[in-house]
Design an enzyme around this catalytic site. Structure first.
Site, PDB file in Angstrom:
ATOM      1  N   ASP A  41       1.009  -0.955  -0.425  1.00 53.70           N
ATOM      2  CA  ASP A  41      -0.245  -0.059   0.005  1.00 53.70           C
ATOM      3  C   ASP A  41       0.560   1.828  -0.436  1.00 53.70           C
ATOM      4  OD1 ASP A  41      -2.394  -1.748  -0.018  1.00 53.70           O
ATOM      5  OD2 ASP A  41      -2.838  -1.430   1.753  1.00 53.70           O
ATOM      6  N   MET A  44      -6.776   7.732  10.477  1.00 54.54           N
ATOM      7  CA  MET A  44      -7.492   8.643   9.691  1.00 54.54           C
ATOM      8  C   MET A  44      -7.648   9.543  10.326  1.00 54.54           C
ATOM      9  SD  MET A  44      -8.157   5.941   7.148  1.00 54.54           S
ATOM     10  CE  MET A  44      -8.672   4.694   7.972  1.00 54.54           C
ATOM     11  N   LYS A  55      -3.921   2.676  -2.724  1.00 50.73           N
ATOM     12  CA  LYS A  55      -4.679   2.973  -1.621  1.00 50.73           C
ATOM     13  C   LYS A  55      -4.325   4.005  -0.797  1.00 50.73           C
ATOM     14  CE  LYS A  55      -7.240  -0.410  -0.718  1.00 50.73           C
ATOM     15  NZ  LYS A  55      -8.435  -0.919  -0.591  1.00 50.73           N
TER      16      LYS A  55
END
Length: 478
Positions: free
Chosen positions: A254, A389, A276
Site C-alpha cells: 500500500d 485517519m 490505497k
C-alpha cells in the site's frame, strides 16, 4: 547539523585472490596482523620485510609464507593483486601506496583511511561463506563488536552446508525449474532437513535428504503472507515479517508503507504498488484480491504488505476470503498498529488504573450519521479513543462527542507519521480539535487519541494545537 546520508562512500566487494600475489610490506605487529588475516585465504602471500620481529618470522616460517628480506622497492610489487603498507611509519606507508598506484594495484595503508583504495573489513569466516563488516575506516572497534554479534548467530556448520550446496548445484540446475521453484528448493535446502542433518554432523543423512528434496520439486504451490508493516519505522517491523519479505517473490504494498520498509524485501522480488491512499493511483479492493489470486496460482510466494496490522482497518477479511475461494494457502503476520506507536511516541498510557480501563479503535466515520455509536457513550465514561485517519474526521468526532457530553477540556494527542523520524506531535483539548481538518501542513497519516488518560502523556516534544495560525487567504478586489 548536516542532513543524514545513507549512501556509502565505498562499494563492498570481494577480491579473487586464490593463487594470486598479495604483498604485505612491514616488519612489525601491523604486518603480522595483515599476514594473519590473509592466511584465511588462498592468496600467495609475499612478505616484504628486511628484519621481521620474532613473532612475524615464526608465523611465516610455520605457514611457509614467501619472504623478501630486502628493503622495499617499488618494482617488488610487480604482478601483485593487492598491497598492504604496514610498516608503522605513516610517510613510508604512503610511499608504498604511491608505488602500488603507479602500477594500478589497489593498496591499503594501515590506520590511514584517507590513503586507502580499499578497507580491511572485520570478517566472520564460514568458508566458503564470508561476512565482511566495514565502517569506511571510521570505527574498527565497532566493526569488531558487530562481527562478534554476527559470529554468535551463524551456525559453525554453515560452511559445511555451503560446501554441500556446491556439490548439488549442477543437479539442481538440471532437475529443478528456474525461477520460483528453484528459489524454494534452495530455501528448503538451507533451512530444512538437509541443514538439520549437517548441523548434527550426519553427512550421509544430509545427502539422503538432499536427494529427496531434489525429487520432490516438480511443482511448488503459491503462498501469500498478509503482513503488517507496522506504523512506518523500519525497526518496528517484526522478525517474522522480515523473514517473509526475504522469501517473497512478489511484494504487493500500500501507499502508506514507506519505501524504506519495502526495500527490506528480497532485492530481486517483484514490487507491486497498489495505492490505497488519497491522491495516489490505486487499485480497487477487488483488483487487489484478483492480483493476489493470480500471483498465488502462478506459484509465487507473495507478501501483501499493509500499514500497521493487517487485521486493523486493513480489509484483510476480503483478501483472505478471495484466497480461500481460490484454495491458495496464506497466513497472517501481525504488525504493530499505529495507535500503539502513537502512544509510545507520547509515552501515553492508553489504559490507566482508576482513569481508563477501556480502549476504542475507530476511524470516526460512523459519527457522521444521526445515531451516536455505542463507543461514544463509552468515551464519556472514561474510555480512551484512538481515531485512525483522524485528520479528515476531527471536526465531526469532536463536535459529536462534546454534544454527547464529553468535556471540551478533555486532553487530546495528535501525531502525524507515528514512530517515524519525520513524526510531528501536537496536543491540546477536545474543543481545539476541529481546526485539525484545515491544516495543510499535515500531509502524512494522522492518529488522534482522546481521553482522560491522555493527560498523563509526555508533551515535552509536542506542539500546542492552539499555537497554529492558518495563513490568511489571499483576497482580490472585485
Amino acid at each position: 547539523m548536516s542532513e543524514p546520508n545513507d549512501q556509502m562512500s565505498v562499494f563492498p566487494a570481494f577480491f579473487r585472490v586464490e593463487g594470486k600475489g598479495v604483498a604485505v610490506v612491514g616488519n612489525g605487529e601491523e604486518a603480522l596482523a595483515k599476514v594473519r588475516l590473509l592466511l584465511n585465504t588462498r592468496a600467495d602471500i609475499v612478505l616484504i620485510a628486511e628484519a621481521p620481529v620474532a613473532s612475524l618470522m615464526a608465523l611465516i616460517i610455520q605457514k611457509d609464507v614467501k619472504h623478501v628480506a630486502r628493503p622495499f622497492r617499488g618494482d617488488m610489487l610487480e604482478g601483485m593483486t593487492l598491497v598492504f603498507a604496514a610498516t608503522g611509519d605513516a610517510a613510508e606507508d604512503r610511499a608504498i601506496v604511491d608505488a602500488a598506484r603507479e602500477r594500478r594495484i589497489p593498496a591499503n595503508a594501515v590506520d590511514q583511511p584517507e590513503h586507502c583504495d580499499f578497507y580491511t573489513p572485520a570478517i566472520v569466516n564460514r568458508a566458503p561463506v564470508a561476512v565482511a563488516i566495514g565502517t569506511e575506516g571510521a570505527g574498527p572497534v565497532l566493526a569488531q563488536i558487530i562481527r562478534a554479534q554476527i559470529d554468535q548467530t551463524l551456525s559453525p556448520s554453515l560452511g559445511s552446508l555451503a560446501r554441500l550446496a556446491i556439490q548439488y548445484r549442477d543437479a539442481a540446475e538440471r532437475l529443478v525449474p528456474r525461477g520460483v521453484t528453484r528459489r524454494v528448493f534452495w530455501r528448503r535446502f538451507f533451512s530444512g532437513a538437509v541443514a538439520d542433518a549437517v548441523n548434527n554432523g550426519y553427512e550421509a543423512d544430509a545427502d539422503r535428504e538432499a536427494v529427496k528434496l531434489l525429487n520432490s520439486m516438480d511443482k511448488v504451490d503459491g503462498h501469500v503472507w498478509l503482513v503488517g508493516a507496522g506504523p512506518g519505522s523500519e525497526d518496528l517491523l517484526t522478525l517474522r515479517a522480515q523473514r517473509a519479505m526475504m522469501e517473497a517473490d512478489a511484494i504487493v504494498y500500500d501507499a502508506l508503507v514507506p519505501e524504506e520498509v519495502v526495500a527490506m524485501g528480497r532485492r530481486d522480488a517483484e514490487r507491486i504498488p497498489v495505492g490505497k491512499r488519497k491522491g495516489c493511483h490505486s487499485k480497487s479492493q477487488g483488483e487487489i484480491n484478483d492480483l493476489l489470486v493470480e500471483l498465488g496460482q502462478a506459484g509465487k510466494r507473495v507478501v501483501r504488505l499493509k500499514s500497521g496490522d493487517p487485521l486493523v482497518y486493513g480489509r484483510a477479511a476480503e483478501e483472505m476470503q478471495a484466497l480461500r475461494n481460490a484454495a491458495i494457502s496464506y497466513e497472517i503476520v501481525p504488525g504493530i498498529t499505529s495507535a500503539f506507536a502513537a502512544a509510545a511516541d507520547f509515552e501515553l498510557p492508553l489504559t490507566l488504573r482508576g482513569v481508563a480501563s477501556s480502549l476504542i479503535f475507530t476511524t470516526g466515520h460512523d459519527l457522521t450519521g444521526d445515531v451516536l455509536p455505542d463507543w461514544a457513550s463509552l468515551a464519556i465514561s472514561g474510555a480512551t479513543i484512538a481515531v485512525y485517519m483522524g485528520k479528515t474526521v476531527a471536526a465531526s468526532v469532536a463536535e459529536r462527542l462534546m454534544q454527547a457530553g464529553l468535556a471540551p477540556e478533555t486532553t487530546v494527542a495528535v501525531i502525524e507519521n507515528a514512530s517515524r523520524r519525520d513524526k510531528r506531535m501536537l496536543h491540546g483539548v477536545l474543543r481545539e480539535l476541529p481546526g485539525l481538518e484545515a491544516r495543510g501542513d499535515l500531509g502524512g497519516p494522522v492518529m488522534v487519541i482522546i481521553g482522560d488518560a491522555v493527560a498523563g502523556a509526555n508533551f515535552s516534544h509536542s506542539e500546542p494545537l492552539a499555537a497554529f495560525k492558518p495563513a490568511l487567504a489571499e483576497t482580490t478586489g472585485a
